[in-house]
Design an enzyme around this catalytic site. Structure first.
Site, PDB file in Angstrom:
ATOM      1  N   THR D  21      -4.112  -3.147 -12.316  1.00 58.48           N
ATOM      2  CA  THR D  21      -4.377  -2.360 -13.525  1.00 58.48           C
ATOM      3  C   THR D  21      -5.183  -1.106 -13.249  1.00 58.48           C
ATOM      4  O   THR D  21      -5.388  -0.281 -14.126  1.00 58.48           O
ATOM      5  CB  THR D  21      -5.132  -3.211 -14.580  1.00 58.48           C
ATOM      6  OG1 THR D  21      -6.360  -3.644 -13.995  1.00 58.48           O
ATOM      7  CG2 THR D  21      -4.329  -4.420 -15.001  1.00 58.48           C
ATOM      8  N   GLY D  22      -5.652  -0.945 -12.017  1.00 55.69           N
ATOM      9  CA  GLY D  22      -6.387   0.271 -11.673  1.00 55.69           C
ATOM     10  C   GLY D  22      -5.454   1.467 -11.597  1.00 55.69           C
ATOM     11  O   GLY D  22      -4.231   1.320 -11.628  1.00 55.69           O
ATOM     12  N   LYS D  47      -7.970  -9.282 -16.854  1.00 61.66           N
ATOM     13  CA  LYS D  47      -6.836  -8.606 -17.495  1.00 61.66           C
ATOM     14  C   LYS D  47      -5.604  -9.512 -17.553  1.00 61.66           C
ATOM     15  O   LYS D  47      -4.495  -9.035 -17.807  1.00 61.66           O
ATOM     16  CB  LYS D  47      -6.493  -7.319 -16.712  1.00 61.66           C
ATOM     17  CG  LYS D  47      -7.601  -6.266 -16.707  1.00 61.66           C
ATOM     18  CD  LYS D  47      -7.577  -5.423 -17.971  1.00 61.66           C
ATOM     19  CE  LYS D  47      -8.774  -4.482 -18.076  1.00 61.66           C
ATOM     20  NZ  LYS D  47      -8.791  -3.415 -17.091  1.00 61.66           N
ATOM     21  N   ILE D 100      -4.974  -1.614   1.306  1.00 60.52           N
ATOM     22  CA  ILE D 100      -4.937  -0.151   1.203  1.00 60.52           C
ATOM     23  C   ILE D 100      -6.355   0.412   1.129  1.00 60.52           C
ATOM     24  O   ILE D 100      -6.637   1.494   1.644  1.00 60.52           O
ATOM     25  CB  ILE D 100      -4.157   0.268  -0.081  1.00 60.52           C
ATOM     26  CG1 ILE D 100      -2.766  -0.366  -0.100  1.00 60.52           C
ATOM     27  CG2 ILE D 100      -4.094   1.782  -0.205  1.00 60.52           C
ATOM     28  CD1 ILE D 100      -1.850   0.051   1.021  1.00 60.52           C
ATOM     29  N   THR D 101      -7.250  -0.333   0.495  1.00 61.77           N
ATOM     30  CA  THR D 101      -8.623   0.102   0.237  1.00 61.77           C
ATOM     31  C   THR D 101      -9.282   0.752   1.459  1.00 61.77           C
ATOM     32  O   THR D 101      -9.204   0.218   2.563  1.00 61.77           O
ATOM     33  CB  THR D 101      -9.472  -1.115  -0.186  1.00 61.77           C
ATOM     34  OG1 THR D 101      -8.780  -1.812  -1.218  1.00 61.77           O
ATOM     35  CG2 THR D 101     -10.858  -0.689  -0.646  1.00 61.77           C
ATOM     36  N   GLU D 102      -9.950   1.869   1.205  1.00 64.25           N
ATOM     37  CA  GLU D 102     -10.715   2.541   2.249  1.00 64.25           C
ATOM     38  C   GLU D 102     -12.195   2.317   1.980  1.00 64.25           C
ATOM     39  O   GLU D 102     -12.603   2.178   0.829  1.00 64.25           O
ATOM     40  CB  GLU D 102     -10.418   4.057   2.221  1.00 64.25           C
ATOM     41  CG  GLU D 102     -11.052   4.801   3.373  1.00 64.25           C
ATOM     42  CD  GLU D 102     -10.721   6.289   3.354  1.00 64.25           C
ATOM     43  OE1 GLU D 102      -9.866   6.720   2.557  1.00 64.25           O
ATOM     44  OE2 GLU D 102     -11.344   7.040   4.139  1.00 64.25           O
ATOM     45  N   TYR D 163       3.750  10.478   7.866  1.00 66.35           N
ATOM     46  CA  TYR D 163       4.809  11.027   7.017  1.00 66.35           C
ATOM     47  C   TYR D 163       5.404  12.255   7.695  1.00 66.35           C
ATOM     48  O   TYR D 163       6.615  12.463   7.723  1.00 66.35           O
ATOM     49  CB  TYR D 163       4.292  11.416   5.625  1.00 66.35           C
ATOM     50  CG  TYR D 163       3.335  10.427   4.969  1.00 66.35           C
ATOM     51  CD1 TYR D 163       3.340   9.073   5.302  1.00 66.35           C
ATOM     52  CD2 TYR D 163       2.438  10.853   3.988  1.00 66.35           C
ATOM     53  CE1 TYR D 163       2.461   8.181   4.698  1.00 66.35           C
ATOM     54  CE2 TYR D 163       1.569   9.967   3.372  1.00 66.35           C
ATOM     55  CZ  TYR D 163       1.568   8.630   3.737  1.00 66.35           C
ATOM     56  OH  TYR D 163       0.696   7.764   3.133  1.00 66.35           O
ATOM     57  N   GLU D 213      -4.728   7.823  17.774  1.00 71.40           N
ATOM     58  CA  GLU D 213      -5.759   8.848  17.607  1.00 71.40           C
ATOM     59  C   GLU D 213      -6.986   8.432  18.396  1.00 71.40           C
ATOM     60  O   GLU D 213      -7.033   7.320  18.954  1.00 71.40           O
ATOM     61  CB  GLU D 213      -6.082   9.058  16.123  1.00 71.40           C
ATOM     62  CG  GLU D 213      -6.680   7.843  15.426  1.00 71.40           C
ATOM     63  CD  GLU D 213      -6.833   8.031  13.908  1.00 71.40           C
ATOM     64  OE1 GLU D 213      -6.005   8.715  13.296  1.00 71.40           O
ATOM     65  OE2 GLU D 213      -7.784   7.469  13.348  1.00 71.40           O
ATOM     66  N   HIS D 252     -11.358   9.355   9.702  1.00 75.62           N
ATOM     67  CA  HIS D 252     -11.282   7.899   9.722  1.00 75.62           C
ATOM     68  C   HIS D 252     -12.546   7.294  10.291  1.00 75.62           C
ATOM     69  O   HIS D 252     -13.120   7.830  11.235  1.00 75.62           O
ATOM     70  CB  HIS D 252     -10.102   7.432  10.596  1.00 75.62           C
ATOM     71  CG  HIS D 252      -8.777   7.650   9.956  1.00 75.62           C
ATOM     72  ND1 HIS D 252      -7.626   7.848  10.684  1.00 75.62           N
ATOM     73  CD2 HIS D 252      -8.406   7.706   8.652  1.00 75.62           C
ATOM     74  CE1 HIS D 252      -6.614   7.999   9.855  1.00 75.62           C
ATOM     75  NE2 HIS D 252      -7.059   7.932   8.625  1.00 75.62           N
TER      76      HIS D 252
END
Lengths: 372, 293, 372, 293
Positions: D21-22, D47, D100-102, D163, D213, D252
């Site tokens: 829901t975010g 929710k 996914i959270t950073e 990408y 990297e 990063h």
């Protein structure tokens, strides 16, 4: 060791778990109890180290001052498990429609802490287990510990929604559980009318963890404990008094249990379970005999020793040292000796006029006989 | 006769004694050596470099393993140091770890038993007399002379009662394949089912004696296991504590009937349902054995 | 974020890890430093957020009051990593024959805390790694945590005996590590003459854990930090100043690194790394351009956007908003736009007179060219 | 073409979205649905009962799993709640869990990654754009239109750079078997070696592009792995950060050269030794691919 209700609740308060507004009254105040600065109705509860006070009438509701005084006067004289209450807990009555159950137990089977919750509190765990769908148990991996997952599961199960305060209570209860070497912490009943409140407490601490906690703060427990337990603690024996007239001493918990069972099996009535432990000295044996002779009203004493680390001659000497006392009290003694130095032990005993046996069955039957 | 039991005891036992310089550790090191146990090293922090009964003592298990190739451990250290001692053995992958120590807090035991599982290490105990392979070796404190080699495995939660029953077996001609104490504590590393599962495929084991007691539900679960897996060997059980009152701890930390659970009656009934023969007196175990062998 | 030496040592003290007797002098006291109530000889050490102070002469020994004053006067003017010390640490000299190394690092490879110890301290970790047999690393299973095993291994390795105080230090260090979200805590050199003492400290805290610690207490770090880092923190960009004359802005750390590399590859000299992150608004783009234009002396600016969540039209508007500033400062702007709304973005930019490219190679070469 | 990859992606993906829901969670749920991802449930505490883009939302994963049979998860919740969210997914045995959270504290990530290993759950990320199976589905935030199905697997520590390179591949006719971001954080659940080991036996994968990297030694260890296991597929690598100064965190959390470790030079040299073809510009990846396919 079990804490009594108000000690458990003090621990709750320390961890931010809500309890009703309350006050505690000690024995010397029973005659002239302080006027409570609490709102009626009040719940007046005798504090005992054992369960079953409800059935004994040691929990009463007081709607006014007169009833309050009356309740204290009455409960002061009610014994539960053989003891009268040294303390009476006075709590504001918390109106609630439903009672829930919440506990964390160190599970033997799973070797993990397990959270137990039920939609029906206020009754025994065994009864709970009988109501299908009413009970949920939830393991906590001890290497990972608590996470919100556990609290969410509890709240969903009990209320079918996520209640922040209830989730918080679960988190706090687990912290209490971990930080105090708890084997069982139980809130039953748990009320969740507005916010979750512990209406009762049951806390069992791990005796083995005494060295990293201050158990002396729980002195109420020892003062309320039965004589048998006090004796056991004082001398470091494992000692459990029973109802019969044949004292049983032995070395090793399993062996003593088996000996007690054997007395029963042959129709006798055991008076106690007393395990002197491994490698007992003659003094220790003597003290064990003295404790039983002085504290219990026994007809005969069955001593069953299977000596591995223990030495039979030490045991024999201890018995001989207690001979006079036993004779004075007219207690018949039957000794069964097997193991390290058994011949030496047997000859010491025979020289002092004791009968010594090799088979525990025979010794048990002998101890039961009315005439020696 | 093979003298290992896969999953329980390694092929070439090389035992390390933790707490070897203590009174108990030293005494039982001697007893075990005399019985033929291959003790290759001992550990007591701060006592490294000395010898006990000819066994070299080290400060750490890592050194001991490097020099002696120890592969298993027996622990005699006091309760408050037992957690760290066991963790040291676990990190060094010793297995099994037999914990003799009594009085370890249950939270410590839970943590070390779970850690051991993570590292694939078997823990026996705590609060166990250990185990004996009659006439081969022992890892424990069992008094040797009441045991003899044979085909019956004895699995127990108790100490002296186990010696008692084993002696009566030997007196009547029943030797033991192995005698093993699971431990009398509230939390133990290896329980009845674990042992019976291992012995299931042990060809030398012809029958099993289970010595249970009140408290917990290890016996009930064992009964279920025996029934549901059609256990292929006859089992005789004795359960101590038939006359124990509820709520009282009968010596062992684990021997307590609480919340209606763990009574001898419940255990005995379950065993009967599973076809296990029940002895009501220790001396009856032998009689029951005679019926099945 | 790294703590400076004395902040790290304050943390050590909090956890009972010994450091030399010491005092701290702040910048405004440099002119007239307080008389030390410490025993000579003293070690006078400038406090910097970067390594390399030893080689710069910012660590001095003072055998008496005159040398102490002299050392402060001298160090006060020594820059390391572009900054002068806001603080100078004065410590009693600890006589020691040998220097050891002890650290706990959160290991990326092992995904676990790892204890590193070396028999040769006082030098760089890389050098250590080169000395065979001098270095030991020891994993700590994060689900099990510290046990005495770890401390015993450390003590045995360093001293070939079990030193109670050293073992205690390892235990304390691990607690510090866990309770403060530490990524690296290093004691180098470590002296163990009589008892173990941390002669220096290096502590790296996890920026991501800011919300559960009070990082404002480590204000010295931010005050001593370079301008670039201060800017990055203030605006929430990832920003690293470099030595060249071509500013680089992009979205996504990997892409910006690749763009900086590309400028280098084609012979240009990048002036910075600036990552605006994902989904940047026009205001954010404008601010990023302003920061670079104001803080760095650049000739041209390469903006490389590969828009996923980000919208090219937002980016374009931000650039147009900064147009005046860029023109005033004579900065050539090269924009590379690909992705969400790229056509709209390109037309906004072209309408405002900017050149827009599709290939990053072409854009990079264009940014390097001396003439636009 | 089989559309699972054993060990990485389940046969029948039934994805659950944590934090649905975010703002981000809701947006990318739509994107993933549009791309064909089988999202069966969402979770946001408090929710439960609502719907997001037709996906039912629950308070807890347990309910969601019971009603939707979700078998995997993607996490969008804020960093400070991510540990508990991941643990909830782990206890419910969802796998993989794509985070996914950073900005999750490294100590939290370490704990959850170790817990996941204990429960046999695969964690991808944190701080990853996720993964895409071109023209099948995606679990992540990668913008679909720069990918196309094909035979080259792209494995990366980065987002937009992935990408960029994927687009240039597609523009020159190279589609992707899978594109997967390992995550840019200091501690990540699944690294290059894990992915290459899984792809080793994937018949549809003909070549691999690695986008590395600076920071850490994942690339160096991957090079060792490729060399010592005779990796059977051609590998092309690009390493970002050749001009990064030591001691600076380049965006990063994981992109930092520290203590002489983690420089691009070291990684590139190691790759070369292992026979990996190096691209020095993102656009050169395609050129190198043309040499090997």
């Amino acid at each position: 060791m079990y804490l009594i209700e108000y000690e458990g609740k003090q621990l709750f308060v320390k961890y931010g778990i809500k309890i009703p507004d309350s006050m505690i009254i000690s024995r010397d105040e029973y005659v002239d109890p302080p006027k409570p600065s609490l709102n009626y109705p009040l719940v007046v509860k005798g504090q005992y180290p054992y369960g079953g006070r409800g059935k004994s009438g040691a929990v009463k509701i007081a709607n006014n001052y007169e009833e309050y005084i009356e309740a204290i006067n009455s409960i002061a004289h009610i014994s539960v498990g053989g003891v009268k209450p040294r303390y009476i807990l006075i709590e504001e009555f918390v109106p609630h429609e439903k009672e829930y159950y919440l506990s964390i137990i160190m599970s033997r089977k799973d070797k993990k802490p397990v959270i137990l919750v039920s939609k029906y509190g206020g009754i025994d765990v065994e009864e709970l287990a009988g109501k299908p769908g009413s009970l949920m148990s939830l393991e906590i991996d001890p290497l990972i510990g608590y996470s919100d997952y556990h609290a969410k599961m509890v709240s969903k199960f009990l209320l079918n929604r996520l209640d922040k305060e209830l989730m918080d209570m679960v988190r706090r209860l687990y912290r209490l559980f971990i930080e105090n070497d708890v084997l069982l912490v139980e809130i039953n009943p748990l009320s969740i009318n507005e916010s979750p409140i512990a209406l009762d407490s049951k806390v069992m601490l791990d005796d083995n963890a005494y060295y990293r906690h201050d158990y002396t703060q729980y002195i109420e427990y020892s003062m309320l404990a039965s004589k048998g337990e006090q004796i056991a603690r004082k001398h470091g024996f494992s000692f459990v008094p029973l109802d019969g007239d044949i004292g049983v001493i032995g070395n090793g918990a399993g062996l003593v249990m088996a000996t007690v069972d054997l007395v029963n099996y042959y129709g006798g009535s055991p008076a106690c379970f007393l395990d002197v432990g491994g490698g007992a000295s003659s003094e220790r044996i003597q003290r064990a005999i003295e404790v039983i002779a002085n504290e219990l009203n026994i007809r005969s004493l069955l001593i069953n020793i299977f000596a591995g680390i223990t030495r039979c001659d030490e045991v024999a000497r201890g018995i001989v040292q207690a001979k006079k006392l036993l004779e004075e009290m007219g207690i018949k003694v039957v000794v069964r000796l097997v193991g390290t130095n058994e011949d030496l032990g047997a000859s010491i005993l025979r020289d002092a006029g004791f009968k010594v046996y090799k088979e525990m069955d025979v010794a048990a039957m002998e101890a039961i006989k009315n005439e020696g | 006769m093979r003298d290992d039991i896969p999953g329980l005891l390694p092929k070439n036992l090389r035992l390390l004694v933790q707490g070897i310089t203590g009174k108990e550790g030293s005494f039982h090191t001697k007893m075990m050596l005399d019985y033929g146990t291959n003790i290759v090293a001992g550990v007591t922090p701060g006592k490294g470099g000395s010898y006990i009964h000819g066994v070299p003592v080290y400060d750490t298990i890592a050194e001991a393993v490097e020099e002696s190739e120890a592969n298993s451990s027996i622990i005699f250290v006091p309760a408050r140091f037992a957690y760290d001692a066991a963790m040291e053995a676990i990190y060094n992958r010793l297995s099994p770890i037999v914990i003799i120590t009594e009085g370890i807090p249950a939270h410590d035991t839970v943590k070390l038993v779970n850690a051991a599982a993570k590292y694939n290490v078997r823990v026996i105990g705590p609060n166990t007399p250990g185990l004996i392979f009659p006439n081969k070796y022992k890892i424990g404190i069992l008094p040797d002379r009441y045991f003899d080699e044979g085909a019956v495995a004895v699995v127990s939660r108790s100490g002296t009662l186990t010696y008692e029953i084993s002696m009566s077996m030997v007196n009547r001609g029943f030797g033991q394949r192995i005698v093993i104490g699971c431990g009398g504590d509230y939390i133990i590393g290896t329980n009845f089912i674990d042992i019976l599962e291992i012995l299931r495929r042990d060809l030398e084991t012809k029958a099993i004696v289970v010595i249970g007691e009140i408290g917990g539900d290890d016996e009930e679960r064992l009964a279920d296991y025996i029934m549901h897996t059609n256990y292929p060997k006859p089992v005789v059980a004795y359960v101590a504590g038939r006359s124990a009152p509820p709520g009282k701890r009968m010596g062992h930390a684990g021997a307590i009937i609480s919340g209606g659970m763990g009574s001898a009656e419940s255990k005995i009934n379950k065993f009967k349902e599973a076809g296990v023969r029940i002895a009501y007196r220790p001396s009856e175990v032998v009689e029951k054995l005679m019926e099945v062998i």
